[in-house]
Design a protein around this motif. Structure first.
Motif, PDB file in Angstrom:
ATOM      1  N   LEU A 181      -9.539   3.398   3.918  1.00 44.05           N
ATOM      2  CA  LEU A 181      -9.056   2.073   3.551  1.00 44.05           C
ATOM      3  C   LEU A 181      -8.843   1.259   4.820  1.00 44.05           C
ATOM      4  N   VAL A 182      -9.393   0.048   4.857  1.00 45.71           N
ATOM      5  CA  VAL A 182      -9.236  -0.847   6.000  1.00 45.71           C
ATOM      6  C   VAL A 182      -8.565  -2.125   5.506  1.00 45.71           C
ATOM      7  N   GLY A 242      -1.798  -9.670   4.040  1.00 46.88           N
ATOM      8  CA  GLY A 242      -1.748  -9.173   2.675  1.00 46.88           C
ATOM      9  C   GLY A 242      -2.724  -8.044   2.401  1.00 46.88           C
ATOM     10  N   GLY A 243      -3.854  -8.027   3.094  1.00 44.83           N
ATOM     11  CA  GLY A 243      -4.785  -6.915   2.931  1.00 44.83           C
ATOM     12  C   GLY A 243      -4.178  -5.614   3.416  1.00 44.83           C
ATOM     13  N   ALA A 244      -3.526  -5.665   4.577  1.00 45.36           N
ATOM     14  CA  ALA A 244      -2.851  -4.472   5.099  1.00 45.36           C
ATOM     15  C   ALA A 244      -1.732  -4.045   4.174  1.00 45.36           C
ATOM     16  N   ALA A 245      -0.941  -5.000   3.673  1.00 47.94           N
ATOM     17  CA  ALA A 245       0.166  -4.672   2.781  1.00 47.94           C
ATOM     18  C   ALA A 245      -0.333  -4.025   1.495  1.00 47.94           C
ATOM     19  N   THR A 246      -1.456  -4.519   0.981  1.00 49.47           N
ATOM     20  CA  THR A 246      -2.004  -3.959  -0.252  1.00 49.47           C
ATOM     21  C   THR A 246      -2.580  -2.569  -0.011  1.00 49.47           C
ATOM     22  N   ILE A 252      -5.733  -0.196  10.123  1.00 51.13           N
ATOM     23  CA  ILE A 252      -5.203  -1.556  10.048  1.00 51.13           C
ATOM     24  C   ILE A 252      -5.257  -2.203  11.429  1.00 51.13           C
ATOM     25  N   PRO A 253      -6.139  -3.174  11.627  1.00 54.01           N
ATOM     26  CA  PRO A 253      -6.073  -3.976  12.846  1.00 54.01           C
ATOM     27  C   PRO A 253      -4.941  -4.984  12.701  1.00 54.01           C
ATOM     28  N   ALA A 254      -3.909  -4.845  13.521  1.00 56.40           N
ATOM     29  CA  ALA A 254      -2.700  -5.659  13.409  1.00 56.40           C
ATOM     30  C   ALA A 254      -2.624  -6.608  14.596  1.00 56.40           C
ATOM     31  N   VAL A 255      -2.664  -7.911  14.306  1.00 55.24           N
ATOM     32  CA  VAL A 255      -2.686  -8.917  15.368  1.00 55.24           C
ATOM     33  C   VAL A 255      -1.913 -10.144  14.904  1.00 55.24           C
ATOM     34  N   GLU A 256      -1.638 -11.015  15.872  1.00 54.29           N
ATOM     35  CA  GLU A 256      -1.164 -12.363  15.573  1.00 54.29           C
ATOM     36  C   GLU A 256      -2.151 -13.316  16.232  1.00 54.29           C
TER      37      GLU A 256
END
Length: 460
Positions: A225-226, A253-257, A278-282
Motif C-alpha cells: 500500500l502506497v 488523506g491517502g496516507a491516512a486512508t 508513505i512519502p511524507a512531506v510538506e
C-alpha cells in the motif's frame, strides 16, 4: 478512538426499524396504548425519526426508528445512524426490520455515528449503544469503525500538529500496536538512498521530508500500500490561492486512508504479507523550493519536467511506487488526494479507481456497494499517454490544456508501478457536509471496498 458495540450481557431496549409503507401494519400489531402513543408523537417511519414507547411503569419498553422507503434508502447509506444522535442513553438491540444484507452496514453506521473529533474542543457524546445484530461479525465491524476513526483523526488534525514527523509517529504507533516493523528515511538520506523526487518536493520546508515504511506478516500473498502523505500543500512556487489552500491539511488523506486499511488488515489478521510506504512531506515555499521547468530524475531513472509545482503528489508517489516495484507484490495499491479533476468527474462521495485488471475491477465494484464505500472505475486511456510526454523529458508532471487531469495523473503513476498488478485510487478524503455516520471533516474512501475485495483479489 475505538468504536465498539455494547456489552453483549447488558440489558437492552428492543429497537424496531419501521419502513414507511409498513407503518400501519406494524402499529396494528402493537398493543393499542403503544400504537396510540406512536401516532400521538408523530412517528411516520421517515428516515431519521425515532420514538421511545414507555411501558406501564414509565421506563422505555421499545424504540421505533424510521427506515423510510426503498427509494429513499437508495439515495444514501447508514440509514439507522440518522436516528442515533436523538436516541436517549441506553443499550439497544435491533429486534425487527433489519434486512439481512444490510446488517453489517447499519451496524457499522451506528458505530461511526459515535465518532467525535475532540482533540481541540470537548464534543458531545453519543449515549445510545448498540448490541451486535444477529449475523454480524463484531470483530470485523469494530475493526472497520476504529480504522475509519483513525483515518478521520489524522485528516482532521491541522498541519501544525500533523507534519511529516507526526505522521511517522502515527505509523509507529500503529506498528507497535500490531507488532509490525517501522522504518524511516529522513532528510538528505533520501538523496543518499535514491529518492530524489520525495526530497525535491519536501526540501523547502524546515520539517524534513521522509519515506516511511511498515512491514507486517511473514506468509501469504504480498500486498503493498502506497499513500500520499503531503501534510500541507501550499502549491509551492505555483502558490495556491487562499480559497484553494484552506483544506490542504487533508492532502495526506491517502496516507491516512492507507493507515486505516492497514489497521483493518492487521486487526483481522489477514493471511498476507503487508508493506506500507508513505512519502511524507510538506510542500512549502522557500529559496530551496523546486521550480517550474526544473527536470527531476526519479528513482527508476525516468526524467520529469516540472510544469506545475502544485502537482507534487504524483512526484512523491512516483519514488515510492518505484521502490515497491523493485520487490513486486501480488497487488500494489496507491491512494491519494491527487486531483481536483476527479472531484469534478464524480463529486466528493465516490472514490474513482484505475486498474487494468478486469477481475480486480469487478471485485472492487461489487465490494463498494456491499461495504457502503462507493467506488467507480476510471480508464487508463492509452491515447492520453502522449499528453504526459513533454519531449524535453520522459514525463510531464502537469500537462497543459486542463483535459483529463485525473486520467493523466493515473497514467503518470502507472509508469512507476513496473509490471505490478496495480490499482490507484484518486480520493477526496473529506465530507463537505454532514450526513448520517459521516460528520463534516476527514473521511476515508476506498479502504473498506479494498478490504472486502482482497479475498478475491489475492486468493485469501
Amino acid at each position: 478512538m475505538p468504536l465498539t458495540f455494547a456489552d453483549p450481557s447488558a440489558e437492552a431496549i428492543p429497537l424496531h426499524l419501521v419502513e414507511t409503507e409498513a407503518l400501519d401494519s406494524f402499529l396494528g400489531d402493537l398493543p393499542p396504548r403503544a400504537a396510540a402513543t406512536a401516532r400521538t408523537l408523530g412517528f411516520s417511519g421517515a428516515l431519521g425519526r425515532s420514538v421511545i414507547l414507555p411501558g406501564e411503569d414509565g421506563t422505555p419498553e421499545m424504540a421505533l426508528v424510521g427506515y423510510g422507503s426503498a427509494s429513499e434508502r437508495a439515495r444514501g447509506r447508514f440509514h439507522t445512524a440518522a436516528a442515533v444522535p436523538a436516541l436517549p442513553e441506553g443499550v439497544y438491540e435491533i429486534a425487527s426490520g433489519l434486512p439481512e444484507d444490510a446488517a453489517e452496514s447499519e451496524a457499522l453506521g451506528w458505530l461511526l455515528a459515535s465518532y467525535r473529533f475532540d482533540r481541540y474542543r470537548t464534543q458531545g457524546t453519543i449515549a445510545a449503544q448498540l448490541k451486535v445484530p444477529a449475523g454480524v461479525d463484531p470483530v470485523r465491524v469494530e475493526a472497520m469503525a476504529t480504522a475509519e476513526a483513525l483515518t478521520r483523526d489524522l485528516i482532521n488534525t491541522p498541519a501544525s500538529d500533523m507534519g511529516p514527523e507526526e505522521l511517522e509517529t502515527a505509523l509507529s504507533d500503529l506498528g507497535q500496536e500490531f507488532g509490525a516493523t517501522v522504518t524511516a528515511i529522513v532528510g538528505d538520506d533520501l538523496l543518499a538512498q535514491n529518492f530524489p523526487m520525495i526530497h525535491a518536493v519536501g526540501r523547502a520546508s524546515p520539517r524534513a521530508p521522509r519515506l516511511l515504511e511498515m512491514t507486517w506478516g511473514t506468509a501469504g500473498p504480498k500486498l503493498t500500500l502506497v499513500g500520499k502523505g503531503v501534510c500541507f500543500d501550499t502549491g509551492g512556487l505555483n502558490l495556491k490561492p487562499g480559497s484553494s489552500m484552506g483544506l490542504m491539511k487533508k492532502d495526506m488523506g491517502g496516507a491516512a486512508t492507507v493507515l486505516g486499511l492497514a489497521h483493518m488488515i492487521m486487526a483481522l489478521e489477514l493471511p498476507l504479507q503487508l508493506r506500507v510506504l508513505i512519502p511524507a512531506v510538506e510542500n512549502s515555499v522557500s529559496g530551496a523550493s523546486f521550480r517550474p521547468q526544473d527536470i527531476l530524475t526519479a528513482r527508476n531513472g525516468e526524467t520529469v519536467e516540472i510544469n506545475n509545482t502544485d502537482a507534487e503528489g504524483r512526484l512523491v508517489l512516483a519514488d515510492a511506487l518505484a521502490l515497491a516495484a523493485e520487490d513486486p507484490p501480488d497487488l500494489l495499491v496507491s491512494m491519494a488526494t491527487l486531483t481536483g479533476a476527479a472531484r469534478v468527474a464524480v463529486g466528493p462521495d465516490i472514490a474513482p479507481f484505475y486498474t487494468g485488471d478486469e477481475d480486480l475491477a469487478a471485485a472492487l465494484w461489487a465490494a463498494g456497494g456491499k461495504a457502503s464505500d462507493p467506488c467507480w472505475r476510471m480508464p487508463f486511456h492509452e491515447p492520453y499517454e502522449a499528453m504526459i510526454e513533454p519531449g524535453i523529458a520522459d514525463l510531464d508532471n502537469a500537462p497543459s490544456g486542463g483535459f483529463a487531469g485525473s486520467i493523466t495523473a493515473a497514467l503518470f503513476l502507472r509508469r512507476f508501478a513496473g509490471d505490478c498488478r496495480y490499482v490507484h485510487f484518486d480520493i477526496y478524503g473529506w465530507q463537505p457536509s454532514p450526513a448520517p455516520a459521516r460528520p463534516k471533516g476527514g473521511a476515508g474512501q476506498g479502504a473498506r471496498a479494498l478490504l472486502d475485495a482482497l479475498p478475491a483479489a489475492l486468493g485469501l
